[in-house]
Scaffold this motif. Structure first.
Motif, PDB file in Angstrom:
ATOM      1  N   LEU A 177      10.988  -0.715   1.276  1.00 29.27           N
ATOM      2  CA  LEU A 177       9.960   0.190   1.793  1.00 29.27           C
ATOM      3  C   LEU A 177      10.040   0.352   3.313  1.00 29.27           C
ATOM      4  O   LEU A 177       9.530   1.342   3.860  1.00 29.27           O
ATOM      5  CB  LEU A 177       8.571  -0.315   1.401  1.00 29.27           C
ATOM      6  N   GLU A 229       9.473  -4.836  -0.757  1.00 29.27           N
ATOM      7  CA  GLU A 229       8.945  -4.720   0.609  1.00 29.27           C
ATOM      8  C   GLU A 229      10.047  -4.347   1.598  1.00 29.27           C
ATOM      9  O   GLU A 229       9.826  -3.538   2.514  1.00 29.27           O
ATOM     10  CB  GLU A 229       8.267  -6.027   1.008  1.00 29.27           C
ATOM     11  N   ASN A 275       0.810  -1.225   0.000  1.00 27.14           N
ATOM     12  CA  ASN A 275       0.000   0.000   0.000  1.00 27.14           C
ATOM     13  C   ASN A 275       0.839   1.270   0.000  1.00 27.14           C
ATOM     14  O   ASN A 275       0.350   2.355   0.297  1.00 27.14           O
ATOM     15  CB  ASN A 275      -0.956   0.023   1.211  1.00 27.14           C
ATOM     16  N   GLU A 276       2.124   1.117  -0.334  1.00 26.11           N
ATOM     17  CA  GLU A 276       3.042   2.239  -0.327  1.00 26.11           C
ATOM     18  C   GLU A 276       3.607   2.537  -1.712  1.00 26.11           C
ATOM     19  O   GLU A 276       4.056   3.643  -1.976  1.00 26.11           O
ATOM     20  CB  GLU A 276       4.217   1.953   0.628  1.00 26.11           C
ATOM     21  N   CYS A 277       3.594   1.548  -2.581  1.00 27.17           N
ATOM     22  CA  CYS A 277       4.271   1.685  -3.869  1.00 27.17           C
ATOM     23  C   CYS A 277       3.396   1.089  -4.969  1.00 27.17           C
ATOM     24  O   CYS A 277       2.987  -0.069  -4.872  1.00 27.17           O
ATOM     25  CB  CYS A 277       5.621   0.968  -3.814  1.00 27.17           C
ATOM     26  N   CYS A 307      -0.245   6.167  -4.714  1.00 25.51           N
ATOM     27  CA  CYS A 307       0.571   5.720  -3.590  1.00 25.51           C
ATOM     28  C   CYS A 307       1.696   6.719  -3.370  1.00 25.51           C
ATOM     29  O   CYS A 307       1.965   7.572  -4.226  1.00 25.51           O
ATOM     30  CB  CYS A 307       1.162   4.331  -3.859  1.00 25.51           C
ATOM     31  N   ARG A 308       2.363   6.586  -2.236  1.00 27.68           N
ATOM     32  CA  ARG A 308       3.471   7.489  -1.932  1.00 27.68           C
ATOM     33  C   ARG A 308       4.560   7.393  -2.985  1.00 27.68           C
ATOM     34  O   ARG A 308       5.135   8.390  -3.410  1.00 27.68           O
ATOM     35  CB  ARG A 308       4.050   7.147  -0.551  1.00 27.68           C
ATOM     36  N   HIS A 309       4.849   6.180  -3.428  1.00 28.65           N
ATOM     37  CA  HIS A 309       5.877   5.972  -4.450  1.00 28.65           C
ATOM     38  C   HIS A 309       5.225   5.401  -5.704  1.00 28.65           C
ATOM     39  O   HIS A 309       4.564   4.365  -5.654  1.00 28.65           O
ATOM     40  CB  HIS A 309       6.955   5.013  -3.940  1.00 28.65           C
ATOM     41  N   ARG A 333      13.352   6.714  -2.313  1.00 27.41           N
ATOM     42  CA  ARG A 333      13.339   6.696  -0.850  1.00 27.41           C
ATOM     43  C   ARG A 333      14.498   7.492  -0.258  1.00 27.41           C
ATOM     44  O   ARG A 333      14.710   7.461   0.954  1.00 27.41           O
ATOM     45  CB  ARG A 333      13.374   5.256  -0.328  1.00 27.41           C
TER      46      ARG A 333
END
Length: 292
Positions: free
Chosen positions: A150, A147, A107-109, A122-124, A176
């Motif tokens: 992240l 993963e 859920n971040e990328c 997503c953030r990324h 990042r």
């Protein structure tokens, strides 16, 4: 454009084999992909009835495939091989039509291609046009390293991505906040693809190099990534380890959980020990080593 061999492997798993050994199509195609990767195959498209794999035409050998199929570690299944030449073409178009769909990791990328629409925010956000290079994030080996990237503290670190493929892991490290990222790829077509993806994601500061482990001489890293295969990783472990600073981490994938003892044995003489590992799919693993 480069010509490729498209190798179609149709797999027949009789009910008796499934009942006796718990064999699944996913298990068989994962093992086949791992074995083919060691023979130079670059891209793998599993489905419900087998696997389609691609290799540069000049690297293909019928004899090697016959030998490989004779070494598949499953009893009671039948595999039919059908190679055909695919002339150089617009590989992005082929991926768009058949294989590559957007994915979200943690859920971040979100990873998508330039032709995709309707993907979540997503953030990324990584744009990958894979052509024939390995690494869209779909395979368990790539997604497990994503993963790790992240959750690990990357900001200000020096990162080396060995066997970068599409460049996806190097791009995420740069996003990042890595201070410097070096991406090394031995295959000229994949290296060119990585350069294109690095540029399209707005990270021209990533250093993309064409070559093998000899390019590591004189370089240092806080985080070293190699998503290749067990044999190459164990062979080049010394070159990898020399680059890694004390307390640095090495993220390794491209092999199975049962291969961890072999990798650890190769890593031990260089002051590397296991920090953790994850497992996904049919026992594909990501092994994190720390330099003590």
């Amino acid at each position: 454009m480069n010509d490729y061999i498209e190798l179609r492997l149709d797999v027949d798993i009789p009910v008796t084999a499934t009942d006796n050994d718990g064999i699944t199509m996913e298990t068989v195609t994962d093992v086949l992909a791992g074995m083919l990767a060691e023979e130079g195959f670059e891209s793998f498209c599993p489905d419900l009835s087998g696997l389609t794999a691609y290799i540069r035409k000049e690297d293909y050998s019928d004899e090697k495939i016959r030998t490989l199929l004779g070494e598949v570690p499953f009893n009671g299944i039948a595999i039919t091989a059908k190679p055909q030449t695919v002339e150089g073409q617009d590989w992005n178009s082929e991926w768009e039509k058949h294989y590559f769909q957007p994915i979200v990791v943690g859920n971040e990328c979100v990873i998508h291609s330039s032709f995709h629409t309707g993907y979540p925010a997503c953030r990324h956000e990584i744009v990958i046009d894979p052509k024939m290079a390995f690494g869209t994030g779909h395979h368990a080996t790539t997604s497990q390293i994503i993963e790790q990237l992240l959750i690990l503290p990357i900001e200000g670190k020096k990162v080396i991505d060995m066997g970068t493929g599409t460049g996806i892991l190097a791009i995420l490290a740069a996003m990042r906040g890595a201070a410097h990222v070096t991406a090394i790829e031995i295959d000229p077509a994949a290296e060119a693809n990585a350069r294109d993806n690095v540029a399209s994601n707005g990270h021209p500061e990533i250093e993309v190099l064409l070559g093998d482990a000899r390019l590591l001489q004189g370089r240092t890293a806080d985080i070293f990534i190699a998503n290749i295969n067990r044999n190459i990783i164990t062979h080049d472990m010394g070159a990898y380890a020399v680059t890694l600073r004390q307390g640095g981490l090495m993220l390794l994938s491209g092999f199975y959980e049962c291969d961890i003892p072999v990798v650890l044995e190769a890593a031990k003489p260089f002051g590397l020990s296991e920090a953790t590992h994850t497992v996904k799919g049919d026992n594909w693993t990501c092994l994190v080593l720390e330099k003590n």
